[in-house]
Write a protein that holds these residues in place. Structure first.
Motif, short mmCIF file in Angstrom:
data_model
loop_
_atom_site.label_atom_id
_atom_site.label_comp_id
_atom_site.label_asym_id
_atom_site.label_seq_id
_atom_site.Cartn_x
_atom_site.Cartn_y
_atom_site.Cartn_z
N LEU A 7 0.82 -1.20 0.00
CA LEU A 7 0.00 0.00 0.00
C LEU A 7 0.86 1.26 0.00
N MET A 8 1.92 1.23 0.80
CA MET A 8 2.72 2.44 1.00
C MET A 8 4.10 2.29 0.39
N ASP A 9 4.53 3.34 -0.28
CA ASP A 9 5.83 3.36 -0.95
C ASP A 9 6.91 3.70 0.06
N SER A 10 7.28 2.72 0.86
CA SER A 10 8.18 2.96 1.98
C SER A 10 9.43 2.08 1.97
N ILE A 11 9.63 1.31 0.91
CA ILE A 11 10.78 0.40 0.89
C ILE A 11 12.09 1.18 0.96
N GLY A 12 12.18 2.28 0.23
CA GLY A 12 13.41 3.08 0.27
C GLY A 12 13.72 3.59 1.65
N LEU A 13 12.68 4.01 2.37
CA LEU A 13 12.88 4.51 3.73
C LEU A 13 13.30 3.38 4.67
N ILE A 14 12.73 2.21 4.51
CA ILE A 14 13.10 1.05 5.34
C ILE A 14 14.57 0.70 5.12
N VAL A 15 14.98 0.65 3.86
CA VAL A 15 16.38 0.29 3.54
C VAL A 15 17.33 1.33 4.13
N LYS A 16 17.01 2.61 3.94
CA LYS A 16 17.86 3.68 4.48
C LYS A 16 17.94 3.61 6.00
N SER A 17 16.80 3.37 6.63
CA SER A 17 16.77 3.30 8.09
C SER A 17 17.62 2.16 8.62
N MET A 18 17.59 1.02 7.93
CA MET A 18 18.39 -0.12 8.38
C MET A 18 19.87 0.14 8.19
N HIS A 19 20.25 0.79 7.10
CA HIS A 19 21.66 1.13 6.90
C HIS A 19 22.13 2.08 8.01
N VAL A 20 21.35 3.09 8.30
CA VAL A 20 21.71 4.05 9.35
C VAL A 20 21.85 3.34 10.69
N ALA A 21 20.88 2.46 10.99
CA ALA A 21 20.89 1.77 12.29
C ALA A 21 22.06 0.81 12.41
N GLY A 22 22.33 0.04 11.35
CA GLY A 22 23.44 -0.89 11.39
C GLY A 22 24.77 -0.19 11.55
N GLU A 23 24.97 0.85 10.74
CA GLU A 23 26.24 1.56 10.77
C GLU A 23 26.45 2.29 12.10
N ALA A 24 25.37 2.75 12.71
CA ALA A 24 25.48 3.41 14.01
C ALA A 24 25.97 2.48 15.09
N ASN A 25 25.81 1.16 14.84
CA ASN A 25 26.21 0.16 15.83
C ASN A 25 27.35 -0.72 15.33
N GLY A 26 28.02 -0.29 14.25
CA GLY A 26 29.22 -0.96 13.79
C GLY A 26 29.01 -2.10 12.83
N PHE A 27 27.85 -2.15 12.15
CA PHE A 27 27.56 -3.24 11.22
C PHE A 27 27.12 -2.68 9.88
N SER A 28 27.25 -3.49 8.83
CA SER A 28 26.82 -3.06 7.51
C SER A 28 26.12 -4.21 6.80
N THR A 29 25.31 -3.86 5.80
CA THR A 29 24.60 -4.85 5.01
C THR A 29 24.33 -4.24 3.64
N THR A 30 23.67 -4.97 2.75
CA THR A 30 23.38 -4.48 1.41
C THR A 30 21.89 -4.17 1.26
N ASP A 31 21.57 -3.41 0.22
CA ASP A 31 20.17 -3.10 -0.04
C ASP A 31 19.34 -4.38 -0.22
N GLU A 32 19.87 -5.31 -1.00
CA GLU A 32 19.11 -6.52 -1.30
C GLU A 32 18.91 -7.38 -0.05
N GLU A 33 19.90 -7.41 0.83
CA GLU A 33 19.74 -8.16 2.08
C GLU A 33 18.65 -7.54 2.95
N VAL A 34 18.61 -6.22 3.00
CA VAL A 34 17.56 -5.57 3.78
C VAL A 34 16.20 -5.86 3.17
N LYS A 35 16.08 -5.77 1.86
CA LYS A 35 14.80 -6.03 1.20
C LYS A 35 14.31 -7.45 1.46
N SER A 36 15.25 -8.38 1.63
CA SER A 36 14.86 -9.78 1.82
C SER A 36 14.19 -10.04 3.16
#
Length: 231
Positions: free
Chosen positions: A26-55
């Motif tokens: 319903l809502m076009d929020s995938i980009g925001l979810i991916v960005k939020s996860m990158h910000v959260a992971g990196e803030a705590n010393g971790f990283s991931t990829t866009d496709e991994e977050v989408k999965s």
């Protein structure tokens, strides 16, 4: 658009209860979810990829974080969850963020379905507080007769949230259709034998969704609208 030839059991004209996933459906929020996860992971010393977050979109947030960062401790998982929530809440209410809005035509579709006396519901991996916040922000709560979240009924693909919605509304599996953009959505519907529609414009790639054998599969919001409102 891929429409598998439905038998009477899966004929959408006879479905009284239409249950939607929220993010990416319903809502076009995938980009925001991916960005939020990158910000959260990196803030705590971790990283991931866009496709991994989408999965992991569609799962409960904590379950998704556990899958994305298996090397992290339980305390770190909770810290990532909090960082994600802090960023997402701030960003999701910014009016210049197009991915925090309904996909084009979706709200008009909800209005049309209500006018056709369809009952609408939501089954989402969001927490209740998150769904309430975005429903209030989008002024969309009145469209839905029922909703269930991951912190109430368990994370997808556990079908408990669909069972809860059926029980609350008084409908049977044969009366309902579930629409989602992730494999977790289609797996959840399949566990109940519920008619499903996979949408290719959200988190998962079309071929990945097709492998889960949805009843219908559409490429765009426009195709979903046409499929649901026909007849």
């Amino acid at each position: 658009m891929n429409e598998l030839a439905p038998n009477a059991e899966h004929d959408l004209k006879h479905k009284s209860l239409i249950i939607f996933d929220w993010d990416g459906t319903l809502m076009d929020s995938i980009g925001l979810i991916v960005k939020s996860m990158h910000v959260a992971g990196e803030a705590n010393g971790f990283s991931t990829t866009d496709e991994e977050v989408k999965s992991i979109i569609g799962l409960s947030l904590i379950r998704g974080i556990q899958i994305l960062y298996p090397q992290a401790s339980a305390e770190q998982h909770l810290a990532i969850q909090q960082s994600y929530a802090d960023y997402y809440v701030r960003a999701s209410v910014e009016p210049d963020q197009p991915h925090s809005q309904f996909f084009s035509g979706i709200e008009a579709m909800l209005q049309q379905l209500k006018a056709q006396d369809k009952q609408l519901a939501v089954a989402t991996g969001k927490k209740r507080a998150g769904l309430d916040r975005v429903m209030d922000y989008s002024q969309s709560r009145h469209y839905f007769v029922s909703s269930r979240c991951a912190d109430e009924s368990g994370s997808k693909p556990n079908p408990q949230m669909l069972k809860d919605i059926l029980q609350e509304t008084g409908y049977q599996v044969a009366d309902a259709v579930f629409i989602g953009d992730s494999i977790h959505d289609i797996q959840m519907a399949n566990q109940l034998g519920m008619t499903s529609i996979a949408v290719n414009y959200g988190a998962a790639k079309p071929q990945v969704l097709a492998a889960e054998n949805p009843t219908y599969q559409v490429d765009t919001p426009e195709q979903l609208i046409k499929l649901l409102t026909a007849g």
